[in-house]
Design a protein around this motif. Sequence first.
Motif, mmCIF file in Angstrom:
data_model
loop_
_atom_site.group_PDB
_atom_site.id
_atom_site.type_symbol
_atom_site.label_atom_id
_atom_site.label_comp_id
_atom_site.label_asym_id
_atom_site.label_seq_id
_atom_site.Cartn_x
_atom_site.Cartn_y
_atom_site.Cartn_z
ATOM 1 N N GLU A 1 20.694 77.238 -34.237
ATOM 2 C CA GLU A 1 20.117 76.320 -33.264
ATOM 3 C C GLU A 1 18.716 76.828 -32.843
ATOM 4 O O GLU A 1 17.679 75.968 -32.726
ATOM 5 N N VAL B 1 22.890 66.334 -27.621
ATOM 6 C CA VAL B 1 22.127 66.679 -28.669
ATOM 7 C C VAL B 1 21.143 65.483 -29.103
ATOM 8 O O VAL B 1 21.490 64.377 -29.369
ATOM 9 N N PHE C 1 17.882 64.283 -31.437
ATOM 10 C CA PHE C 1 17.712 64.338 -33.110
ATOM 11 C C PHE C 1 17.145 62.993 -33.509
ATOM 12 O O PHE C 1 17.320 62.094 -33.006
ATOM 13 N N THR D 1 19.559 60.651 -28.399
ATOM 14 C CA THR D 1 20.374 61.703 -27.729
ATOM 15 C C THR D 1 21.781 61.264 -27.725
ATOM 16 O O THR D 1 22.087 60.239 -27.123
ATOM 17 N N LYS E 1 19.975 71.100 -35.556
ATOM 18 C CA LYS E 1 20.788 70.469 -34.385
ATOM 19 C C LYS E 1 22.292 70.376 -34.797
ATOM 20 O O LYS E 1 22.703 69.995 -35.906
ATOM 21 N N VAL F 1 20.330 68.177 -39.382
ATOM 22 C CA VAL F 1 21.843 68.385 -38.607
ATOM 23 C C VAL F 1 22.703 68.897 -39.248
ATOM 24 O O VAL F 1 22.812 68.874 -40.530
#
Length: 360
Positions: free
Chosen positions: A132, A32, A34, A23, A137, A113
């Motif tokens: 989103e 965020v 991922f 994160t 992400k 991403v």
Amino acid sequence: MVKSFLMFLFTLVVSATWAGQVTVKDVLGRNVTFNAPAQRVIVGFYPEDYMAIGTEAAYDKVVGMSKYIWQARPANWDMYVKHRPSLEHIPGIGRVDTQTFSVEKVISLNPDVLMLADWQFKGLGTDIERIENTGIKVIVVDYNAQTLERHLKSTELIGVITGQEKRAATIAAEYKKTVESISKRLADANLPAPKVYTEFGASGVQELGFTFGKNMWGAISTMAGGDNISAPFVEWWGKLNPEQVIASNPDVIVITGYETGKGSDSMIMGQGVDKAEARKRLEGYKNRVGWSSISAVKNNRLYGAYHGACRTILDSAMIEFYAKAMYPDLFADLNPEQAYLDFYKKYLPVKPQGTFTLAL
């Protein structure tokens, strides 16, 4: 024994999966989460920074990009494509500023991403939610603001996205050292701040070009100890009244340019640009109507800079350039153009040749 071994393998796989989840807090303070390093990435802006920080191998996992900002520097783009032809085949996603950005294209490329510049994120508005909602992400970075804090944070974020945290930390530390070294020298010398004016010279001598307030070259000139004459009149970027430039009477003028411009008198700088031709173009600005009375013109303190060398982690060399232009004795030991080329030598797979800084 076999059962225990299989359980051990399962534990390793699960641990690896969880170890990959991170994160981060992006430059807007958004959390965020991922899996890092990301396996499928769309680069919305800052393509050279992404390669410098993530290494060339990071582009093995780039599935889309907004290409125009790189292709706006055609000779630079061609240099990279010659080295890595696969760049040409990365799908384009359009531009936010011309409303050609394709949300559908982004979604179809199925990235993990989507990396966007701050201004792109804000420009997309409710489209961010659409993106989103598909599980993509969105991570926001920002070199345009030209603040030390955002430069360092953006570099850190790209390091996490690409799995190059250590390399990112080294690059960020080098940038920080340059900025702080210049700030300390300025503080110790305690000299009066010279007035400085920066103009993007794509339009040529006859038409006043864009100048910069709080960000980009405006911020760079301030970080280097200058009194930016555009700051009271332009928040981010825009044009000054021609009379205002004359009335402000800058001590130093910097005209920036790309490899091409609108006309034969446009300022040109960058990859493949001959220094004699760039100097001839810069000299032409001394003949602009009303400029003969400006201190910078009278004292021959006109300079040229490569417009592609700002809003990037590479621009520490341009801070050095402004510092030396405004305080030539204090920063006589600096070699900004060599510093710019040295960054390429250390962190990028290509070797630029051309004119990136210039002084009359």
